[in-house]
Design a protein around this motif. Structure first.
Motif, PDB file in Angstrom:
ATOM      1  N   ALA A 123      -0.622  -6.357   5.070  1.00  0.00           N
ATOM      2  CA  ALA A 123      -1.661  -5.529   5.661  1.00  0.00           C
ATOM      3  C   ALA A 123      -2.955  -5.661   4.870  1.00  0.00           C
ATOM      4  N   LEU A 124      -4.055  -5.695   5.596  1.00  0.00           N
ATOM      5  CA  LEU A 124      -5.384  -5.637   5.006  1.00  0.00           C
ATOM      6  C   LEU A 124      -5.885  -4.220   5.228  1.00  0.00           C
ATOM      7  N   TYR A 125      -6.158  -3.508   4.137  1.00  0.00           N
ATOM      8  CA  TYR A 125      -6.600  -2.124   4.204  1.00  0.00           C
ATOM      9  C   TYR A 125      -8.036  -1.997   3.706  1.00  0.00           C
ATOM     10  N   VAL A 126      -8.812  -1.145   4.373  1.00  0.00           N
ATOM     11  CA  VAL A 126     -10.164  -0.815   3.948  1.00  0.00           C
ATOM     12  C   VAL A 126     -10.183   0.674   3.642  1.00  0.00           C
ATOM     13  N   LEU A 127     -10.485   1.004   2.388  1.00  0.00           N
ATOM     14  CA  LEU A 127     -10.516   2.393   1.948  1.00  0.00           C
ATOM     15  C   LEU A 127     -11.939   2.804   1.610  1.00  0.00           C
ATOM     16  N   ILE A 128     -12.261   4.048   1.943  1.00  0.00           N
ATOM     17  CA  ILE A 128     -13.594   4.605   1.712  1.00  0.00           C
ATOM     18  C   ILE A 128     -13.438   5.916   0.950  1.00  0.00           C
ATOM     19  N   GLU A 129     -14.280   6.105  -0.055  1.00  0.00           N
ATOM     20  CA  GLU A 129     -14.262   7.352  -0.813  1.00  0.00           C
ATOM     21  C   GLU A 129     -15.274   8.322  -0.214  1.00  0.00           C
ATOM     22  N   ARG A 130     -14.815   9.539   0.036  1.00  0.00           N
ATOM     23  CA  ARG A 130     -15.686  10.607   0.511  1.00  0.00           C
ATOM     24  C   ARG A 130     -15.409  11.852  -0.319  1.00  0.00           C
ATOM     25  N   ASP A 131     -16.438  12.355  -0.971  1.00  0.00           N
ATOM     26  CA  ASP A 131     -16.338  13.593  -1.752  1.00  0.00           C
ATOM     27  C   ASP A 131     -15.166  13.565  -2.731  1.00  0.00           C
ATOM     28  N   GLY A 173     -17.424   3.019  -3.851  1.00  0.00           N
ATOM     29  CA  GLY A 173     -16.763   3.834  -2.839  1.00  0.00           C
ATOM     30  C   GLY A 173     -16.090   3.047  -1.736  1.00  0.00           C
ATOM     31  N   VAL A 174     -15.913   1.730  -1.918  1.00  0.00           N
ATOM     32  CA  VAL A 174     -15.252   0.892  -0.913  1.00  0.00           C
ATOM     33  C   VAL A 174     -14.236   0.002  -1.622  1.00  0.00           C
ATOM     34  N   VAL A 175     -13.014  -0.019  -1.091  1.00  0.00           N
ATOM     35  CA  VAL A 175     -11.966  -0.901  -1.603  1.00  0.00           C
ATOM     36  C   VAL A 175     -11.345  -1.633  -0.421  1.00  0.00           C
ATOM     37  N   VAL A 176     -11.197  -2.932  -0.575  1.00  0.00           N
ATOM     38  CA  VAL A 176     -10.502  -3.764   0.405  1.00  0.00           C
ATOM     39  C   VAL A 176      -9.298  -4.351  -0.325  1.00  0.00           C
ATOM     40  N   THR A 177      -8.108  -4.199   0.257  1.00  0.00           N
ATOM     41  CA  THR A 177      -6.906  -4.653  -0.433  1.00  0.00           C
ATOM     42  C   THR A 177      -5.875  -5.213   0.538  1.00  0.00           C
ATOM     43  N   HIS A 178      -5.134  -6.198   0.072  1.00  0.00           N
ATOM     44  CA  HIS A 178      -3.948  -6.692   0.781  1.00  0.00           C
ATOM     45  C   HIS A 178      -2.741  -6.032   0.132  1.00  0.00           C
ATOM     46  N   ILE A 179      -1.894  -5.419   0.952  1.00  0.00           N
ATOM     47  CA  ILE A 179      -0.644  -4.846   0.464  1.00  0.00           C
ATOM     48  C   ILE A 179       0.482  -5.401   1.329  1.00  0.00           C
ATOM     49  N   ARG A 180       1.454  -5.981   0.659  1.00  0.00           N
ATOM     50  CA  ARG A 180       2.621  -6.542   1.350  1.00  0.00           C
ATOM     51  C   ARG A 180       3.700  -5.472   1.456  1.00  0.00           C
ATOM     52  N   ARG A 181       4.262  -5.329   2.669  1.00  0.00           N
ATOM     53  CA  ARG A 181       5.461  -4.503   2.849  1.00  0.00           C
ATOM     54  C   ARG A 181       6.610  -5.477   3.030  1.00  0.00           C
ATOM     55  N   PHE A 216       6.551  -1.914  -1.266  1.00  0.00           N
ATOM     56  CA  PHE A 216       5.124  -2.137  -1.068  1.00  0.00           C
ATOM     57  C   PHE A 216       4.536  -2.729  -2.338  1.00  0.00           C
ATOM     58  N   GLU A 217       3.791  -3.837  -2.197  1.00  0.00           N
ATOM     59  CA  GLU A 217       3.226  -4.541  -3.347  1.00  0.00           C
ATOM     60  C   GLU A 217       1.755  -4.857  -3.106  1.00  0.00           C
ATOM     61  N   VAL A 218       0.910  -4.498  -4.054  1.00  0.00           N
ATOM     62  CA  VAL A 218      -0.496  -4.879  -3.977  1.00  0.00           C
ATOM     63  C   VAL A 218      -0.588  -6.374  -4.282  1.00  0.00           C
ATOM     64  N   VAL A 219      -1.246  -7.113  -3.385  1.00  0.00           N
ATOM     65  CA  VAL A 219      -1.382  -8.559  -3.534  1.00  0.00           C
ATOM     66  C   VAL A 219      -2.773  -8.922  -4.051  1.00  0.00           C
ATOM     67  N   SER A 220      -3.809  -8.293  -3.499  1.00  0.00           N
ATOM     68  CA  SER A 220      -5.174  -8.577  -3.935  1.00  0.00           C
ATOM     69  C   SER A 220      -6.050  -7.362  -3.687  1.00  0.00           C
ATOM     70  N   VAL A 221      -7.146  -7.273  -4.455  1.00  0.00           N
ATOM     71  CA  VAL A 221      -8.046  -6.130  -4.379  1.00  0.00           C
ATOM     72  C   VAL A 221      -9.480  -6.630  -4.516  1.00  0.00           C
ATOM     73  N   LEU A 222     -10.376  -6.045  -3.732  1.00  0.00           N
ATOM     74  CA  LEU A 222     -11.804  -6.369  -3.798  1.00  0.00           C
ATOM     75  C   LEU A 222     -12.587  -5.059  -3.775  1.00  0.00           C
ATOM     76  N   GLN A 225      -5.166  -3.810   9.211  1.00  0.00           N
ATOM     77  CA  GLN A 225      -4.682  -4.848  10.116  1.00  0.00           C
ATOM     78  C   GLN A 225      -3.396  -5.390   9.528  1.00  0.00           C
ATOM     79  N   ASN A 226      -2.327  -5.332  10.304  1.00  0.00           N
ATOM     80  CA  ASN A 226      -1.005  -5.768   9.866  1.00  0.00           C
ATOM     81  C   ASN A 226      -0.659  -7.110  10.496  1.00  0.00           C
ATOM     82  N   THR A 227      -0.065  -7.986   9.698  1.00  0.00           N
ATOM     83  CA  THR A 227       0.353  -9.306  10.161  1.00  0.00           C
ATOM     84  C   THR A 227       1.798  -9.528   9.747  1.00  0.00           C
ATOM     85  N   PRO A 228       2.665  -9.934  10.687  1.00  0.00           N
ATOM     86  CA  PRO A 228       4.053 -10.193  10.301  1.00  0.00           C
ATOM     87  C   PRO A 228       4.136 -11.332   9.297  1.00  0.00           C
TER      88      PRO A 228
END
Length: 155
Positions: free
Chosen positions: A121-129, A101-109, A90-96, A138-141
């Protein structure tokens, strides 16, 4: 600045560094879960109401449904049905960091086998407490290059 577009990333080096740390921690968690073939470990950051897009266009809503799918994919029984998830890196490709409290990142598997199935994969992360949760993915081959778009510089 061009009036037709708007920058959404926070102009804060501390926020950017924190977002990069979150993305790296998620990639490491996915790596550990994948190596252990442990769906619960793999899904540890997934929110109860996660939205998930598979690499083949299926959509899944909710942790329980997605976790059951991951249990089937990581099943190491003989013979596994479907085949277990491939050994991957797993490799982080880009981060926004578009908002606190919001992170959007592309991670390649990337499958370790030359002919293995890989995906971006495009991941959306949210911080709570004080804890980060994966809210959507969203995963793309990844296949042979057929796009007119240039490859990512890190590729």
């Amino acid at each position: 600045m061009d009036e037709t577009t708007q920058r959404v990333a926070l102009d804060d080096s501390t926020a950017r560094a924190a977002a990069e740390d979150v993305a790296a921690a998620l990639a490491a968690q996915l790596q550990r879960g994948g190596e252990a073939m442990d769906a619960d470990l793999y899904d540890a950051w997934f929110a109860a109401d996660i939205l998930w897009g598979s690499p083949y266009g299926a959509t899944v809503t909710g942790y329980k449904t997605l976790n059951a799918i991951h249990h089937r994919l990581m099943n190491q029984s003989t013979p596994p049905t479907p085949p277990p998830a491939p050994a991957s890196r797993f490799e982080v490709v880009s981060v926004l960091a578009p908002a606190p409290g919001v992170v959007v990142t592309h991670i390649r598997r990337q499958a370790l086998a030359v002919d293995g199935f890989s995906e971006m994969a495009l991941y959306v992360l949210i911080e709570r407490d004080g804890r980060w949760w994966l809210a959507a993915a969203q995963n793309t081959p990844i296949g042979p290059a057929t796009s007119a778009l240039p490859p990512h510089p890190a590729a």
